[in-house]
Motif scaffolding. Structure first.
Motif, mmCIF file in Angstrom:
data_model
loop_
_atom_site.group_PDB
_atom_site.id
_atom_site.type_symbol
_atom_site.label_atom_id
_atom_site.label_comp_id
_atom_site.label_asym_id
_atom_site.label_seq_id
_atom_site.Cartn_x
_atom_site.Cartn_y
_atom_site.Cartn_z
ATOM 1 N N ALA A 70 0.831 -1.208 0.000
ATOM 2 C CA ALA A 70 0.000 0.000 0.000
ATOM 3 C C ALA A 70 0.864 1.255 0.000
ATOM 4 C CB ALA A 70 -0.924 -0.007 1.222
ATOM 5 N N GLU A 71 1.934 1.229 0.760
ATOM 6 C CA GLU A 71 2.836 2.384 0.776
ATOM 7 C C GLU A 71 3.487 2.575 -0.595
ATOM 8 O OE1 GLU A 71 2.993 4.632 2.800
ATOM 9 O OE2 GLU A 71 2.428 3.901 4.769
ATOM 10 N N ARG A 72 3.740 1.462 -1.275
ATOM 11 C CA ARG A 72 4.304 1.563 -2.626
ATOM 12 C C ARG A 72 3.304 2.239 -3.566
ATOM 13 N NH1 ARG A 72 4.645 -2.225 -7.123
ATOM 14 N NH2 ARG A 72 6.464 -1.736 -8.384
ATOM 15 N N PHE A 73 2.034 1.903 -3.443
ATOM 16 C CA PHE A 73 1.005 2.536 -4.271
ATOM 17 C C PHE A 73 0.911 4.031 -3.967
ATOM 18 C CE2 PHE A 73 -1.555 -1.642 -4.742
ATOM 19 C CZ PHE A 73 -0.678 -2.050 -5.719
ATOM 20 N N ASN A 74 1.032 4.383 -2.685
ATOM 21 C CA ASN A 74 1.026 5.805 -2.334
ATOM 22 C C ASN A 74 2.174 6.536 -3.030
ATOM 23 O OD1 ASN A 74 -1.189 5.630 -0.606
ATOM 24 N ND2 ASN A 74 0.060 5.241 1.198
ATOM 25 N N ALA A 96 -0.903 3.884 -13.873
ATOM 26 C CA ALA A 96 0.274 3.762 -13.019
ATOM 27 C C ALA A 96 0.030 2.772 -11.883
ATOM 28 C CB ALA A 96 0.663 5.127 -12.452
ATOM 29 N N LEU A 97 -1.135 2.860 -11.253
ATOM 30 C CA LEU A 97 -1.440 1.955 -10.151
ATOM 31 C C LEU A 97 -1.647 0.525 -10.643
ATOM 32 C CD1 LEU A 97 -3.784 4.199 -7.974
ATOM 33 C CD2 LEU A 97 -1.379 3.643 -7.584
ATOM 34 N N TRP A 98 -2.252 0.383 -11.834
ATOM 35 C CA TRP A 98 -2.421 -0.964 -12.390
ATOM 36 C C TRP A 98 -1.068 -1.598 -12.660
ATOM 37 C CZ3 TRP A 98 -5.753 -4.735 -12.650
ATOM 38 C CH2 TRP A 98 -5.450 -5.818 -13.475
ATOM 39 N N GLU A 99 -0.145 -0.821 -13.210
ATOM 40 C CA GLU A 99 1.192 -1.333 -13.486
ATOM 41 C C GLU A 99 1.845 -1.816 -12.196
ATOM 42 O OE1 GLU A 99 4.614 -2.347 -15.676
ATOM 43 O OE2 GLU A 99 2.581 -1.842 -16.340
ATOM 44 N N GLY A 100 1.687 -1.038 -11.137
ATOM 45 C CA GLY A 100 2.239 -1.443 -9.852
ATOM 46 C C GLY A 100 1.573 -2.677 -9.298
ATOM 47 N N ALA A 101 0.255 -2.771 -9.448
ATOM 48 C CA ALA A 101 -0.487 -3.920 -8.918
ATOM 49 C C ALA A 101 -0.241 -5.177 -9.731
ATOM 50 C CB ALA A 101 -1.981 -3.605 -8.891
ATOM 51 N N ALA A 102 -0.051 -5.033 -11.035
ATOM 52 C CA ALA A 102 0.097 -6.198 -11.906
ATOM 53 C C ALA A 102 1.330 -7.018 -11.549
ATOM 54 C CB ALA A 102 0.170 -5.757 -13.366
ATOM 55 N N HIS A 103 2.393 -6.358 -11.050
ATOM 56 C CA HIS A 103 3.619 -7.068 -10.694
ATOM 57 C C HIS A 103 3.459 -7.849 -9.399
ATOM 58 C CE1 HIS A 103 5.890 -5.432 -13.961
ATOM 59 N NE2 HIS A 103 5.682 -4.184 -13.580
ATOM 60 N N VAL A 104 2.515 -7.447 -8.585
ATOM 61 C CA VAL A 104 2.296 -8.118 -7.299
ATOM 62 C C VAL A 104 0.796 -8.359 -7.133
ATOM 63 C CG1 VAL A 104 4.364 -7.304 -6.097
ATOM 64 C CG2 VAL A 104 2.353 -5.828 -6.191
ATOM 65 N N GLN A 105 0.176 -8.957 -8.139
ATOM 66 C CA GLN A 105 -1.286 -9.026 -8.140
ATOM 67 C C GLN A 105 -1.831 -9.792 -6.951
ATOM 68 O OE1 GLN A 105 -3.353 -10.695 -11.546
ATOM 69 N NE2 GLN A 105 -5.145 -9.460 -11.096
ATOM 70 N N PHE A 106 -1.151 -10.877 -6.557
ATOM 71 C CA PHE A 106 -1.679 -11.625 -5.412
ATOM 72 C C PHE A 106 -1.696 -10.747 -4.167
ATOM 73 C CE2 PHE A 106 -1.065 -13.960 -1.504
ATOM 74 C CZ PHE A 106 -2.177 -14.781 -1.514
ATOM 75 N N ALA A 107 -0.582 -10.054 -3.930
ATOM 76 C CA ALA A 107 -0.517 -9.187 -2.748
ATOM 77 C C ALA A 107 -1.578 -8.103 -2.821
ATOM 78 C CB ALA A 107 0.873 -8.564 -2.633
ATOM 79 N N ALA A 108 -1.771 -7.544 -4.002
ATOM 80 C CA ALA A 108 -2.790 -6.501 -4.167
ATOM 81 C C ALA A 108 -4.181 -7.070 -3.943
ATOM 82 C CB ALA A 108 -2.685 -5.889 -5.557
ATOM 83 N N ALA A 109 -4.425 -8.269 -4.459
ATOM 84 C CA ALA A 109 -5.736 -8.894 -4.288
ATOM 85 C C ALA A 109 -6.009 -9.201 -2.822
ATOM 86 C CB ALA A 109 -5.823 -10.174 -5.123
ATOM 87 N N VAL A 110 -5.001 -9.700 -2.113
ATOM 88 C CA VAL A 110 -5.155 -9.975 -0.682
ATOM 89 C C VAL A 110 -5.431 -8.683 0.078
ATOM 90 C CG1 VAL A 110 -3.948 -10.715 1.404
ATOM 91 C CG2 VAL A 110 -3.778 -12.080 -0.670
ATOM 92 N N ALA A 111 -4.684 -7.639 -0.277
ATOM 93 C CA ALA A 111 -4.845 -6.356 0.402
ATOM 94 C C ALA A 111 -6.249 -5.798 0.248
ATOM 95 C CB ALA A 111 -3.825 -5.357 -0.138
ATOM 96 N N LEU A 112 -6.902 -6.148 -0.857
ATOM 97 C CA LEU A 112 -8.214 -5.588 -1.151
ATOM 98 C C LEU A 112 -9.360 -6.570 -0.933
ATOM 99 C CD1 LEU A 112 -7.197 -3.627 -4.359
ATOM 100 C CD2 LEU A 112 -7.685 -2.667 -2.104
ATOM 101 N N ASP A 113 -9.059 -7.757 -0.362
ATOM 102 C CA ASP A 113 -10.158 -8.687 -0.112
ATOM 103 C C ASP A 113 -10.966 -8.205 1.100
ATOM 104 O OD1 ASP A 113 -8.906 -9.524 2.248
ATOM 105 O OD2 ASP A 113 -8.108 -11.353 1.362
ATOM 106 N N ASP A 114 -12.097 -8.842 1.324
ATOM 107 C CA ASP A 114 -13.021 -8.351 2.348
ATOM 108 C C ASP A 114 -12.414 -8.310 3.744
ATOM 109 O OD1 ASP A 114 -15.010 -7.933 0.495
ATOM 110 O OD2 ASP A 114 -15.965 -9.887 0.805
ATOM 111 N N SER A 115 -11.495 -9.237 4.041
ATOM 112 C CA SER A 115 -10.942 -9.310 5.394
ATOM 113 C C SER A 115 -9.861 -8.276 5.658
ATOM 114 C CB SER A 115 -10.393 -10.720 5.668
ATOM 115 O OG SER A 115 -9.392 -11.051 4.736
#
Length: 203
Positions: A70-74, A96-115
């Protein structure tokens, strides 16, 4: 006389080990979401004991991975040029944010899941504020939708981004374009307008 270089070296090694664990966790969990702490530690070239010297448990490691991402996205958002009309600024930010998320999609997906999304949203306050500012500017310009309150539109943009990051396969050749079109669509642009803005953002 005490050799102060030894403590400094230990601290440097500890920092490097922690960073290596976070990188290994992102890569390992992307390949196997159920990977154990042993597997993550081995991927980092460390022992299970070394992992537990940095993180209390697997959940603590994942929370730290989310925080770092998340800090990387900031940081990414802070570098994006937001000159020009609001739709263009929003498209540039989304790319820009998609490019950042695409390299770490699992981490991004976990960060944004309901929990985890509540915790992630708090860390992403700078990005969310940037989105709100762009949406508000677009409302004033008449370039983004004005039928809903600005905070509602900003929230719709966030939810569209969350959906594409967690649901869309980042390996698709058109993944970035789909993400940007989805975001621009909920912000009030028709598909032809979104295509034109996307092309300009990529130019």
């Amino acid at each position: 006389m005490t050799d102060s270089s030894v403590p400094r070296r230990i601290r440097r090694d500890a920092v490097a080990n922690r960073a290596g664990l976070l990188t290994a966790a992102a890569q390992t969990l992307a390949a196997d979401p159920n990977a154990s702490v042993d597997t993550i530690a081995r991927a980092a070239g460390l022992s299970r004991r070394a992992l537990y010297s940095h993180f209390d448990d697997r959940d603590a490691l994942i929370r730290e991975m989310i925080h770092a991402g998340a800090e990387r996205f900031n940081a990414i958002a802070d570098t994006v040029d937001d000159d020009g009309p609001a739709p263009l600024a929003l498209a540039r930010l989304a790319l820009a944010l998609w490019e950042g998320a695409a390299h770490v999609q699992f981490a991004a997906a976990v960060a944004l899941d309901d929990s985890h999304v509540g915790e992630t949203a708090a860390i992403l306050t700078p990005v969310r504020r940037r989105v709100l500012e762009i949406v508000d500017r677009g409302r004033c310009e008449g370039t983004l939708r004005g039928d809903l309150h600005v905070t509602t539109v900003a929230r719709l943009v966030e939810e569209a981004a969350r959906t594409v990051i967690t649901r869309l396969d980042s390996s698709r050749p058109d993944a970035a374009g789909v993400a940007v079109r989805a975001i621009l669509g909920v912000a009030g642009l028709g598909w032809r307008e979104a295509d034109a803005v996307l092309a300009e953002a990529r130019a």
